[in-house]
Design a protein around this motif. Structure first.
Motif, short mmCIF file in Angstrom:
data_model
loop_
_atom_site.label_atom_id
_atom_site.label_comp_id
_atom_site.label_asym_id
_atom_site.label_seq_id
_atom_site.Cartn_x
_atom_site.Cartn_y
_atom_site.Cartn_z
N LEU B 154 0.89 -1.41 -0.10
CA LEU B 154 -0.10 0.38 -0.37
C LEU B 154 1.11 1.46 -0.06
CD1 LEU B 154 -2.41 1.39 0.76
CD2 LEU B 154 -1.89 1.22 2.98
N PHE B 155 2.39 1.73 0.91
CA PHE B 155 3.00 2.28 1.05
C PHE B 155 3.90 2.45 -0.16
CE2 PHE B 155 1.07 2.23 5.14
CZ PHE B 155 1.01 3.47 5.30
N GLU B 156 4.44 1.80 -1.16
CA GLU B 156 4.24 1.64 -2.40
C GLU B 156 3.77 2.21 -3.64
OE1 GLU B 156 5.67 -2.19 -2.96
OE2 GLU B 156 7.68 -2.14 -1.67
N HIS B 157 2.64 1.76 -3.15
CA HIS B 157 1.66 2.52 -4.12
C HIS B 157 1.54 3.24 -3.70
CE1 HIS B 157 0.57 -1.02 -6.98
NE2 HIS B 157 1.32 -1.70 -6.35
N LEU B 158 1.10 4.10 -2.74
CA LEU B 158 1.17 5.63 -2.48
C LEU B 158 2.20 6.32 -2.91
CD1 LEU B 158 -0.58 5.38 1.65
CD2 LEU B 158 -1.80 6.30 -0.77
N LEU B 159 3.36 6.11 -2.56
CA LEU B 159 4.49 6.51 -3.11
C LEU B 159 4.21 6.49 -4.38
CD1 LEU B 159 6.85 8.10 -0.95
CD2 LEU B 159 8.50 5.48 -1.86
N LYS B 160 4.79 5.84 -5.29
CA LYS B 160 4.22 6.11 -6.85
C LYS B 160 3.14 6.70 -7.14
CE LYS B 160 6.08 1.09 -7.10
NZ LYS B 160 5.86 -0.44 -7.35
N GLY B 161 1.99 7.05 -6.99
CA GLY B 161 0.64 7.49 -6.71
C GLY B 161 0.14 6.59 -7.50
#
Lengths: 142, 289
Positions: B154-161
């Motif tokens: 989730l946080f990886e995806h949040l970082l990439k948007g």
């Protein structure tokens, strides 16, 4: 049957093609009168009736659901009616916990030659539902 | 220069297990989480409400009328709203209150003298609902608590948007237990009260395991410690459809010649099937009053 009161229940009947539906056919041919509250749905086997069909019927205003199949051991597809029986057992428990009287769901057996028995099953069940009154739930859109 | 993404974790009615899971993921992956900063969390950090946050994480379910206001307020404040945990996604364990009449719950916990109309506590919602009925959720991470690898993802995806898409396979795909060719239930057992054969499929043993309808993503963590799946990751299809299909398939699996089948052994069938999802079920027949 209509003398009991103004309440006329809506009953959905799932009849198996080989026994239940043939019995209903025979009851008609025998000029047997039974209550007209039953809406018949023909299915190929009582084992084909999915619990979702029954719940859908209750959600959309049915006051009772009746399933009629072949006698146990006489299923055209070997063991479909055993599966139907087990599904109804599970579903009765489920319905009770979810707030519907489990007596509103009934499974019974009638062979193709038992027109009289079929008419009695329908009359008894409808009498039972009339005594229970309208279904506990309101219309819910799934 | 502050380039960190700001996080706000606001709890509603819950057990704060999701925050613990979040911290656990945080602990093992410092490089990733250095890009984030928690600026609001009554449980972990500060409880001074900021005006805007990049990511709002909601844990727990709505139970009081105040919770709805809080939820709507944070929905406006946050750019991305993440529902973390089964309670936020589906209603969770608090949703099981829908099986009870509220007055009887108050009688049990407080006193029969207190009625719903005159008490000095926050007003309870009559019918527990999932928060998705009040606001639009951008990302939902189910699980009770959410699995560590999903939180990191989730946080990886949040970082990439990027949007996060949950896997659409069932727990059975990752289950390590052995199954036989013909799946037949010969007797029904209560879990933890009767002995079961180790390393054999729970359903074949007669223990109702919700693996077939539950979404994977948890690496079958309960089954690896010899516990049947309880369905915390949510169901693969529409919730009610999945539950009813499960009932249907279990009853078809039962051996008709066996004499050991006793359905009454299953206590609280609804609580078993809807343990985490009752609040978002559309089949709410329950009579109240």
């Amino acid at each position: 049957m209509q003398k009991v009161g103004v309440f006329r229940p809506k009953i959905i009947g799932f009849l198996c093609n080989w026994c239940g539906y043939a019995a209903a056919d025979l009851a008609g041919n025998l000029r047997k009168t039974y209550s007209s509250n039953l809406r018949i749905v023909r299915v190929m086997c009582s084992g084909r009736v999915d619990p979702i069909h029954i719940l859908y019927a209750f959600q959309h205003g049915a006051d009772g659901v009746l399933i009629v199949g072949c006698h146990l051991g006489d299923c055209h597809y070997i063991n479909g009616n055993y599966k139907a029986k087990m599904k109804v057992n599970f579903l009765k428990k489920f319905l009770q916990e979810m707030g519907i009287n489990p007596d509103r769901l009934h499974i019974d057996w009638a062979s193709a030659g038992e027109g009289n028995r079929f008419a009695n099953i329908v009359d008894d069940f409808i009498y039972k539902v009339i005594k229970l009154g309208p279904c506990e739930i309101k219309y819910v859109r799934l | 220069m502050n380039t960190k993404l700001t996080l706000a974790i606001f709890p509603l009615i819950g057990c704060s297990g999701c925050e613990n899971a979040l911290l656990d993921a945080w602990r093992v992956n410092d490089d990733l989480f250095n890009n984030f900063e928690i600026i609001y969390s009554p449980l972990l950090a500060d409880f001074e409400e900021p005006d805007h946050v990049d990511v709002g994480i909601v844990t727990g379910n709505v139970r009081f009328h105040e919770d709805i206001n809080k939820l709507l307020r944070w929905h406006k404040k946050s750019k991305v709203l993440v529902a973390l945990g089964s309670c936020a996604c589906y209603g969770g364990i608090p949703g099981l209150l829908n099986l009870q009449n509220i007055q009887s719950v108050i009688n049990d916990i407080y006193s029969p003298k207190i009625s719903l109309d005159n008490y000095d506590m926050p007003k309870l919602i009559e019918n527990v609902k999932s928060i998705a009925e009040f606001v639009n959720i951008d990302i939902a991470i189910p699980g009770c608590p959410p699995p560590k690898n999903l939180i990191i993802k989730l946080f990886e995806h949040l970082l990439k948007g990027e949007p996060l898409i949950l896997p659409d396979k069932s727990v059975c795909n990752e289950c390590p237990l052995n199954t036989s060719e013909d799946k037949v239930i010969r007797n029904i057992k209560r879990f933890s009260l009767e002995p079961i054969t180790p390393n054999k499929c729970f359903l074949e043993e007669g223990v109702l395991c919700l693996g077939p309808i539950t979404r994977t993503g948890c690496d079958a963590r309960c089954i690896k410690v010899n516990t049947p799946c309880r369905g915390c990751m949510g169901y693969l299809y529409n919730i009610d459809e999945a539950v009813v299909k499960f009932l249907s398939s279990v009853s078809s699996m039962i051996d008709e010649k066996s004499r050991n089948i006793d359905i009454d052994k299953i206590k609280d069938l609804t609580g078993l099937l809807y343990r985490f999802t009752l609040a978002s079920s559309k089949l709410n027949f329950i009579k109240r009053g």
